[in-house]
Design a protein around this motif. Structure first.
Motif, PDB file in Angstrom:
ATOM      1  N   ALA A 187       0.819  -1.214   0.000  1.00 24.10           N
ATOM      2  CA  ALA A 187       0.000   0.000   0.000  1.00 24.10           C
ATOM      3  C   ALA A 187       0.855   1.268   0.000  1.00 24.10           C
ATOM      4  O   ALA A 187       0.468   2.294  -0.574  1.00 24.10           O
ATOM      5  N   LEU A 188       2.014   1.212   0.635  1.00 19.77           N
ATOM      6  CA  LEU A 188       2.907   2.365   0.666  1.00 19.77           C
ATOM      7  C   LEU A 188       3.504   2.661  -0.710  1.00 19.77           C
ATOM      8  O   LEU A 188       3.914   3.789  -0.985  1.00 19.77           O
ATOM      9  N   HIS A 189       3.582   1.635  -1.559  1.00 18.57           N
ATOM     10  CA  HIS A 189       4.219   1.812  -2.866  1.00 18.57           C
ATOM     11  C   HIS A 189       3.242   1.963  -4.023  1.00 18.57           C
ATOM     12  O   HIS A 189       3.654   2.330  -5.129  1.00 18.57           O
ATOM     13  N   GLY A 190       1.967   1.651  -3.805  1.00 16.52           N
ATOM     14  CA  GLY A 190       1.023   1.759  -4.915  1.00 16.52           C
ATOM     15  C   GLY A 190      -0.251   0.978  -4.652  1.00 16.52           C
ATOM     16  O   GLY A 190      -0.772   0.983  -3.538  1.00 16.52           O
ATOM     17  N   THR A 191      -0.715   0.288  -5.670  1.00 16.28           N
ATOM     18  CA  THR A 191      -1.969  -0.453  -5.564  1.00 16.28           C
ATOM     19  C   THR A 191      -1.766  -1.897  -6.013  1.00 16.28           C
ATOM     20  O   THR A 191      -0.833  -2.209  -6.760  1.00 16.28           O
ATOM     21  N   VAL A 192      -2.660  -2.771  -5.547  1.00 17.96           N
ATOM     22  CA  VAL A 192      -2.587  -4.195  -5.880  1.00 17.96           C
ATOM     23  C   VAL A 192      -3.977  -4.672  -6.286  1.00 17.96           C
ATOM     24  O   VAL A 192      -4.977  -4.263  -5.693  1.00 17.96           O
ATOM     25  N   ARG A 193      -4.033  -5.534  -7.289  1.00 22.88           N
ATOM     26  CA  ARG A 193      -5.310  -6.169  -7.613  1.00 22.88           C
ATOM     27  C   ARG A 193      -5.091  -7.654  -7.904  1.00 22.88           C
ATOM     28  O   ARG A 193      -4.040  -8.056  -8.412  1.00 22.88           O
ATOM     29  N   ARG A 215      -1.413  -8.279  -9.671  1.00 22.09           N
ATOM     30  CA  ARG A 215      -0.745  -7.165 -10.346  1.00 22.09           C
ATOM     31  C   ARG A 215      -0.542  -6.023  -9.360  1.00 22.09           C
ATOM     32  O   ARG A 215      -1.499  -5.528  -8.751  1.00 22.09           O
ATOM     33  N   LEU A 216       0.713  -5.608  -9.224  1.00 15.31           N
ATOM     34  CA  LEU A 216       1.076  -4.472  -8.383  1.00 15.31           C
ATOM     35  C   LEU A 216       1.476  -3.322  -9.290  1.00 15.31           C
ATOM     36  O   LEU A 216       2.340  -3.482 -10.166  1.00 15.31           O
ATOM     37  N   ASP A 217       0.847  -2.175  -9.106  1.00 16.88           N
ATOM     38  CA  ASP A 217       1.207  -0.969  -9.845  1.00 16.88           C
ATOM     39  C   ASP A 217       1.849   0.010  -8.877  1.00 16.88           C
ATOM     40  O   ASP A 217       1.255   0.351  -7.844  1.00 16.88           O
TER      41      ASP A 217
END
Length: 292
Positions: A187-193, A215-217
């Motif tokens: 969460a500190l680095h971006g988003t995950v789905r 997928r991590l963005d």
């Protein structure tokens, strides 16, 4: 970490379309037998052989003409080939030197550069900007590799096959059973789905657990989280079912300073670490002088 020349680089060397894909157990076994190989459990070698899932991973990962793609653990080269056939420029990191002749065969004619060595020793700063990771990660070093990807500014996203349990941890939110440091780190680095689950039968040999494509963005518009903040969050969530107050005391913070920080952040003294929203945890870190 030494870098090889690509085992197969020019499309004039051979026509990859003539080689049947490794989508059947019989074909995979034939290839392994011909090279005198067996999957190595210590290297986490479970070869993905389901064509539909391979295509779904490459699609979700954004493999497309001209896109720089990084793969860790190409194994027999099936996902590697899927990304390269879509026009991506693929760099594949492989530790198992026994696979040299296999990858020379399965990746012939494709735009793939194989780098031989341990992915933990690779210099991720050398990657081209906008790199997308697309990989079936070795399960035993998944967490470490994800951290490396998050901290490499050139990596835009990571679409990875992981244990389903790890996928649940990546997407968990405060208060949920799977929430912990990996959840906060993502969460500190971006988003995950979550892209999709993958049954054990999609691999050869079949692993002991169900897998998931995630997928991590990464949000590269923001600076990377400060190392001091990451250490603070890790210590705060180390015993996630204990109170945040106790965890911070174990990390060496003074009790009165913790109490004051919790009060100013409007957190109960007995709040469990796993229930604290990430923004509140960051506020506590600022109150304690860990970060500005």
């Amino acid at each position: 970490m030494s870098q090889s020349q690509p085992d197969a680089h020019s499309a004039t060397q051979s026509d990859p379309a003539r080689t049947p894909p490794l989508y059947s157990p019989a074909r995979v076994r034939e290839l392994l037998d011909r090279h005198g190989l067996r999957p190595t459990k210590s290297l986490g070698q479970n070869f993905l052989i389901d064509g539909n899932i391979l295509r779904a991973i490459a699609e979700a990962g954004g493999a497309a003409p001209g896109v720089p793609v990084l793969e860790v653990g190409p194994g027999l080269g099936v996902l590697t080939g899927e990304a390269a056939r879509r026009g991506a420029h693929v760099t594949a990191l492989e530790k198992d030197e026994r696979l040299r002749p296999v990858l020379a065969e399965t990746l012939a004619g494709l735009d793939v550069q194989v780098v031989w060595g341990d992915a933990l020793d690779f210099d991720y700063a050398t990657l081209a900007p906008g790199t997308r990771v697309i990989a079936n990660l070795p399960y035993y070093i998944t967490g470490v590799l994800l951290s490396r990807f998050m901290n490499a500014p050139a990596i835009e996203s990571a679409t990875v096959l992981v244990q389903k349990e790890v996928g649940q941890r990546l997407t968990a939110r405060p208060g949920e059973d799977s929430y912990g440091f990996l959840s906060a780190l993502a969460a500190l680095h971006g988003t995950v789905r979550h892209v999709r689950d993958v049954p054990r039968g999609a691999f050869l040999p079949a692993p002991d657990v169900t897998s998931a494509v995630m997928r991590l963005d990464f949000d590269r518009s923001q600076p990377l989280p400060e190392p001091a903040l990451l250490r603070f969050v890790e210590s705060a969530l180390h015993h996630r079912r204990k109170t945040l107050r106790n965890n911070l005391r174990l990390a060496g913070h003074a009790a009165d300073a913790i109490d004051a920080a919790l009060e100013r952040t409007q957190l109960r003294p007995d709040v469990r670490a796993e229930d604290v929203p990430l923004a509140a945890l960051q506020s506590v870190a600022r109150e304690l002088g860990v970060v500005r």
